[in-house]
Design a protein around this motif. Sequence first.
Motif, PDB file in Angstrom:
ATOM      1  N   ASN A 245      -3.324   5.471  -1.786  1.00 51.73           N
ATOM      2  CA  ASN A 245      -4.423   4.356  -2.737  1.00 51.73           C
ATOM      3  C   ASN A 245      -5.425   5.439  -3.304  1.00 51.73           C
ATOM      4  O   ASN A 245      -5.689   5.130  -4.325  1.00 51.73           O
ATOM      5  CB  ASN A 245      -5.019   3.575  -1.579  1.00 51.73           C
ATOM      6  CG  ASN A 245      -5.656   2.573  -2.090  1.00 51.73           C
ATOM      7  OD1 ASN A 245      -5.265   1.737  -3.250  1.00 51.73           O
ATOM      8  ND2 ASN A 245      -6.722   2.219  -1.727  1.00 51.73           N
ATOM      9  N   GLY A 249      -6.446   5.264  -7.187  1.00 52.61           N
ATOM     10  CA  GLY A 249      -8.040   5.444  -7.504  1.00 52.61           C
ATOM     11  C   GLY A 249      -8.327   6.382  -8.555  1.00 52.61           C
ATOM     12  O   GLY A 249      -9.025   6.121  -9.653  1.00 52.61           O
ATOM     13  N   GLN A 250      -7.690   7.709  -8.612  1.00 54.76           N
ATOM     14  CA  GLN A 250      -7.850   8.569  -9.512  1.00 54.76           C
ATOM     15  C   GLN A 250      -7.275   8.169 -10.920  1.00 54.76           C
ATOM     16  O   GLN A 250      -7.834   8.590 -12.116  1.00 54.76           O
ATOM     17  CB  GLN A 250      -7.405  10.004  -9.130  1.00 54.76           C
ATOM     18  CG  GLN A 250      -7.669  11.247 -10.105  1.00 54.76           C
ATOM     19  CD  GLN A 250      -9.272  11.479 -10.237  1.00 54.76           C
ATOM     20  OE1 GLN A 250      -9.965  11.467  -9.077  1.00 54.76           O
ATOM     21  NE2 GLN A 250      -9.708  11.191 -11.434  1.00 54.76           N
ATOM     22  N   SER A 252      -6.871   5.257 -11.797  1.00 50.35           N
ATOM     23  CA  SER A 252      -7.750   3.966 -12.482  1.00 50.35           C
ATOM     24  C   SER A 252      -8.969   4.797 -13.021  1.00 50.35           C
ATOM     25  O   SER A 252      -9.108   4.338 -14.266  1.00 50.35           O
ATOM     26  CB  SER A 252      -8.133   3.360 -11.278  1.00 50.35           C
ATOM     27  OG  SER A 252      -8.956   2.160 -11.918  1.00 50.35           O
ATOM     28  N   ALA A 253      -9.421   5.871 -12.478  1.00 53.97           N
ATOM     29  CA  ALA A 253     -10.679   6.533 -12.804  1.00 53.97           C
ATOM     30  C   ALA A 253     -10.225   7.237 -14.198  1.00 53.97           C
ATOM     31  O   ALA A 253     -11.009   7.321 -15.251  1.00 53.97           O
ATOM     32  CB  ALA A 253     -11.249   7.444 -11.805  1.00 53.97           C
ATOM     33  N   MET A 280      -0.400  -1.604  -6.147  1.00 55.54           N
ATOM     34  CA  MET A 280      -1.074  -0.372  -6.782  1.00 55.54           C
ATOM     35  C   MET A 280      -0.526  -0.342  -8.235  1.00 55.54           C
ATOM     36  O   MET A 280      -1.594  -0.408  -9.099  1.00 55.54           O
ATOM     37  CB  MET A 280      -0.993   0.751  -6.125  1.00 55.54           C
ATOM     38  CG  MET A 280      -1.917   0.921  -4.952  1.00 55.54           C
ATOM     39  SD  MET A 280      -1.169   2.370  -3.803  1.00 55.54           S
ATOM     40  CE  MET A 280      -1.705   1.944  -2.301  1.00 55.54           C
ATOM     41  N   GLY A 283      -1.347  -5.506  -9.924  1.00 50.11           N
ATOM     42  CA  GLY A 283      -2.587  -5.671  -9.513  1.00 50.11           C
ATOM     43  C   GLY A 283      -3.103  -7.247 -10.034  1.00 50.11           C
ATOM     44  O   GLY A 283      -3.727  -7.936  -9.667  1.00 50.11           O
ATOM     45  N   ASN A 311      -4.025  -7.189  -2.263  1.00 52.69           N
ATOM     46  CA  ASN A 311      -5.238  -6.525  -2.812  1.00 52.69           C
ATOM     47  C   ASN A 311      -5.945  -5.407  -1.909  1.00 52.69           C
ATOM     48  O   ASN A 311      -7.025  -5.031  -2.050  1.00 52.69           O
ATOM     49  CB  ASN A 311      -6.396  -7.413  -3.345  1.00 52.69           C
ATOM     50  CG  ASN A 311      -6.658  -8.373  -2.205  1.00 52.69           C
ATOM     51  OD1 ASN A 311      -6.556  -8.390  -1.040  1.00 52.69           O
ATOM     52  ND2 ASN A 311      -7.207  -9.579  -2.990  1.00 52.69           N
ATOM     53  N   GLU A 317      -8.725  -1.514   3.346  1.00 52.51           N
ATOM     54  CA  GLU A 317      -9.175  -0.975   2.303  1.00 52.51           C
ATOM     55  C   GLU A 317      -8.722  -1.615   0.954  1.00 52.51           C
ATOM     56  O   GLU A 317      -7.500  -1.978   0.912  1.00 52.51           O
ATOM     57  CB  GLU A 317      -8.988   0.479   2.214  1.00 52.51           C
ATOM     58  CG  GLU A 317      -9.367   1.400   1.064  1.00 52.51           C
ATOM     59  CD  GLU A 317      -8.858   2.836   0.865  1.00 52.51           C
ATOM     60  OE1 GLU A 317      -8.659   3.564   0.112  1.00 52.51           O
ATOM     61  OE2 GLU A 317      -8.602   3.364   2.151  1.00 52.51           O
ATOM     62  N   ASN A 320      -6.371   0.304  -5.140  1.00 51.72           N
ATOM     63  CA  ASN A 320      -6.651   0.579  -6.490  1.00 51.72           C
ATOM     64  C   ASN A 320      -5.480   0.109  -7.296  1.00 51.72           C
ATOM     65  O   ASN A 320      -4.657   0.875  -7.281  1.00 51.72           O
ATOM     66  CB  ASN A 320      -7.044   2.212  -6.318  1.00 51.72           C
ATOM     67  CG  ASN A 320      -8.169   2.571  -5.555  1.00 51.72           C
ATOM     68  OD1 ASN A 320      -9.179   1.829  -5.679  1.00 51.72           O
ATOM     69  ND2 ASN A 320      -8.020   3.359  -4.605  1.00 51.72           N
ATOM     70  N   SER A 321      -5.762  -0.680  -8.158  1.00 57.63           N
ATOM     71  CA  SER A 321      -4.500  -1.189  -8.935  1.00 57.63           C
ATOM     72  C   SER A 321      -4.921  -0.811 -10.397  1.00 57.63           C
ATOM     73  O   SER A 321      -5.876  -0.726 -11.108  1.00 57.63           O
ATOM     74  CB  SER A 321      -4.677  -2.928  -8.944  1.00 57.63           C
ATOM     75  OG  SER A 321      -4.281  -3.204  -7.671  1.00 57.63           O
TER      76      SER A 321
END
Length: 485
Positions: A245, A249-250, A252-253, A280, A283, A311, A317, A320-321
């Motif tokens: 996950n 997250g990275q 997505s960022a 992921m 989403g 989700n 937790e 992060n999609s």
Amino acid sequence: MKYLKYFALLLLFGNTLTGCFDDNDDVQQVSSTLEINDYIWKGMNVFYLYKADVPDLADNRFSSNQAFTQFLQGFSSPQVIFDALQTKQIDPTSGLPVDAFSFLVDDYVALEQAFDGITRNNGMEFGLVVYENDPNNVFGYVRYILPGTDAETKGLKRGDIFNTVNDTQITRSNFRELLAPDTYSIGLAMLDGDNITPLGTSISLTKVQYTENPVFIAKTMNVGGSPVGYLMYNAFTADFDTQLNAAFGQFSADGVTDLVLDLRYNGGGSVVSAIDLSSMITGQFNDEVFTTEEWNADLQEQFGSINLFKNEIRTGEAINSLNLSRVYIITTRSSASASELVINGLDPYINVIQVGATSRGKFQASITLYDSDDFGRQGADPGHTYAMQPLVLRSINSVGFTDYFDGFAPEIEVTENYSNPGGNSNLGVLGNENEPLLKAALDNILGTRSAKSYHNIQLENIGNSNMYDLNYERMYRDIDLSKTE
């Protein structure tokens, strides 16, 4: 629990079996073969997906305690009765066995460790390939090296070729035996065309207990001015869902617009992790049907379930999609079970572009059955450490597709080139944009794909370093039987 109703007839049988043994709380009793056989039959009778195809598993198979006991006594070991209780049906379309994946272990602690990514490992992840000009001889090629291992210390690298173990040529008949010990020496070689030449270099490797993080590479690349995520994910290991996950997250960022998911060496694992990974990637389909599960007729009402896009991961937790409408998935023959579940589950919703070679063909999942009253871990018979992992369900995607015995064929076919003429490997560096399979995906993203530039020579693969893992090419369902109502 509801499935205990199926023990009504057999409860007396069980008492008959155990009544012959001394009851001494101060002495650790070792379970007899008869007792273990009893547990195996009962577990298969309740849970086995293909129970209806095995006459010996019928609820009315035995008319008396004596008949049941005599049946159990007819099998010399737990493995023999377990094998006998599996379906022998052949799929008429593919010609393949319907059940090639149920298994029994005599050490469930080791099985549990395998599910957690813990194995005895020297760090050399390899594949085994048959010589092009000799159908009996085999060579190994290094797929990748695990960090902090003996193989890394010894300087082995992706693309290295070896054709001997302990100075013995690897063959179809001896490869499992040669590569099984904790310590062995490999003889390096050069592969040029169909010629294999020994290099006269021997490297000794030793296995130790090792926990592998399946999130092997996660990076964002600039492809034609757009951020493209690349994830090499080597097993669906539940204990590393948080790390998976975090990788998303990275992504997505970084604002990735495309994702290349590399499952070329991923033999499968947790169904829940596969659902999470698919959520992921997307989403936008939260709470829509990912797959449904078909159990045997006796258990469908109780256990049959609908798996939804989620989700949250299992820790609670938030997922992060990426909300992608397409994904590139790299596969080889080593891509199996949960890897294929991701492909099948996503296919009705987004554009899944498969790159590489045809996958293994595994759509069934298993659960772990212990020798306890409810087949859960708690209360397992202390007299032995046998556990079963029988197929209990088949997965079906949201449009009803299943039974893909032949695996999934790629839209963009490209095979790995094992040759290393002059010691220079053609496999490429994993995660590098020029690595052949990744390059094929990136070419498609850029619209510059040229099939002529890809290597498509098929050689026969007969095994890999993960073949010694107890959960090799298996997909398992996370169910706590002790909490089932």
